[in-house]
Design a protein around this motif. Sequence first.
Motif, PDB file in Angstrom:
ATOM      1  N   PHE A   1       8.811   7.672   0.718  1.00  0.00           N
ATOM      2  CA  PHE A   1       9.022   6.439  -0.040  1.00  0.00           C
ATOM      3  C   PHE A   1      10.401   5.854   0.218  1.00  0.00           C
ATOM      4  O   PHE A   1      10.580   4.637   0.338  1.00  0.00           O
TER       5      PHE A   1
ATOM      6  N   VAL B   1       4.609   3.848  -9.250  1.00  0.00           N
ATOM      7  CA  VAL B   1       5.404   2.930  -8.422  1.00  0.00           C
ATOM      8  C   VAL B   1       5.662   1.655  -9.228  1.00  0.00           C
ATOM      9  O   VAL B   1       4.952   1.348 -10.192  1.00  0.00           O
TER      10      VAL B   1
ATOM     11  N   ALA C   1       1.612   1.714  -0.583  1.00  0.00           N
ATOM     12  CA  ALA C   1       2.006   2.934  -1.277  1.00  0.00           C
ATOM     13  C   ALA C   1       0.871   3.957  -1.285  1.00  0.00           C
ATOM     14  O   ALA C   1       1.087   5.156  -1.033  1.00  0.00           O
TER      15      ALA C   1
END
Length: 612
Positions: free
Chosen positions: A579, A504, A513
Amino acid sequence: MKARILQSVWAMVLIALLVGWVGSSPILAQITGLDLAIDEITNTPNVPTVQLGDLEIAPVFLEGQAVLTVASAIDANAGDDDVRRVPTAALRSQQMSQRLSLVLARMLSYARQELQDLASLEAQAKALTRELVIVSQRSQQGEVSYRLNIAFPNDAPPEPVVTLTEVDARYRGRSLDELPPIWQDQLVEILISAWRSHQPAMLWQAVGQASAYLGVSAALSTLLWLLQRLLRRQRKHQKASQPQEPIDDPANPLAVLRGQVQRLKRLRDRNLNRFLRRLLFWGQMLLWVVSWGLVCRLFYFTRPFANWLLGVSPQEWLLSFGQQGIVGTPMLLLLWFFAINLSERIAGFVIERVAQQWLLNQAEPRTASQRFPLRVPTLVNAAQSVTRIVAYSVFLLLALNQFRAIAAPLTALLGIITFAISLGAQNFIKDVINGILILLEDQYAVGDVIAVNGDAAGLVEQVNLRITQLRSLDGELITIPNGSIGVVRNMTSEWSQAKCSITVSHQTDLEQAMALMLAVAEALYADQEWRDRTLNAPELLGVERIDHHGLQVWIVLKAKPMQHWGLVREYRRRLAKAFTAAGIEFGAPRQEVLFGSAVPPSGFTNDAPTDS
């Protein structure tokens, strides 16, 4: 490969037949075996003898037919290592055969010159019987014996034929005084019968019998050929109707067990079909050997060859299980080959039954194993290959022993050939030894996905004692000798694990995340469609690396063998959607360009990078 082995064995038998026929002398042709020992090819009698207690028994041949049997006592002073000793019974047999042949030649000449006016075969035979005089003479030379003399014609000087001793009486279970009249009648009958076999009427009768034998043999041979053709069609039908089997799903051990059991059944049917075809083929060969042997026995000029094909008394040899009688070399080789093939098929059947029962026992939940069903076909093939090699090696040794090929010169030649083969077979031996270790240590089996030596990877399609064959993802068949296999990475042994790394960006909320990654993995684990492919709940390992790409987070998904690739693909698909919905960016290398004289601080900036 197996067909070439059978053709080689049959070619060896044919060459043996040719060598035995061409290289046989008139005396050598009377026997049933072929002696290739150079130091034993001499003028000494090469007559087959059989040991019976302390007696040696030898047949007496007349034009290739065993007409009488003589005996002699074994010399108690002869040592076991006295292999060059000529049996006394063989000497007596040779002398008696030569003298009977001489008398028969005189009878044939006399019949052509003196009995031409007698048209009847029976009249000529009676006339010859009157001219044939056999007398016995009692001798006293240390022990009582009788000498039989033959005079033909009756006014000719008598010819000594045989001396009867107490050894002959003991062999026949009679007193010595009873033997002379019995032998006199037998000798007359033998000589008259041998004379009859030369007459045209008897030869034409033999031609009729030979035609009948060959006709029956041709009919039976055609029947055997039709049965072989039927079995070949059945084998083609089995191949055509065999379903295309997908790769077993290790996620379902019971399905793997059922698939392997079906494969073993098909393997058993295929081996049984091949065994029956082989049995019919060699039965056809045996039929023609027996037929030609019987045909050759009908004619006086081909009886020596019949003795070599069938033996002197094969029926007695069969009834006594090889203890008595003498069987011919081709017949003996065919019988041995039948026995070897039958033993090999029985061993293969036992291996298949044990493997099938082993698989069925694995169906119980307490003993179920995901590795064992994959190993069974490999172990079955390896065990059957070993039994096949042992069986044909035994047959080769028996054949060499039958031809007495282990004489001194040939032994030296075989030693040189063996040494040359051993030099060229070093890699082969290394492959076989390493193949045995692979099977024993269960490094991998058919159905595993492995990587060998770091440069070859794929699905294992075949493993035997010499090679391993892999099917790569591109469809390439990779063949690797077992001896060259070093480091093996088995990616499907017992269980598999997918280590999924997600990167990420530096601006991402790391806690958010990581929580989202774990939530997606747990949702996948709880999904019933994917639940049976996983073994344990997912494990989030955390941040593994920070670099210019971003923050790299690892998560581990433990799955059943060969299921981790599909599992990680599905996880990545779901994570990408999650995401995107949460606005989390994946890490990527970025480049920052600044204008002006200001010097940027060292290290990473907290401001958002600007692209220009």
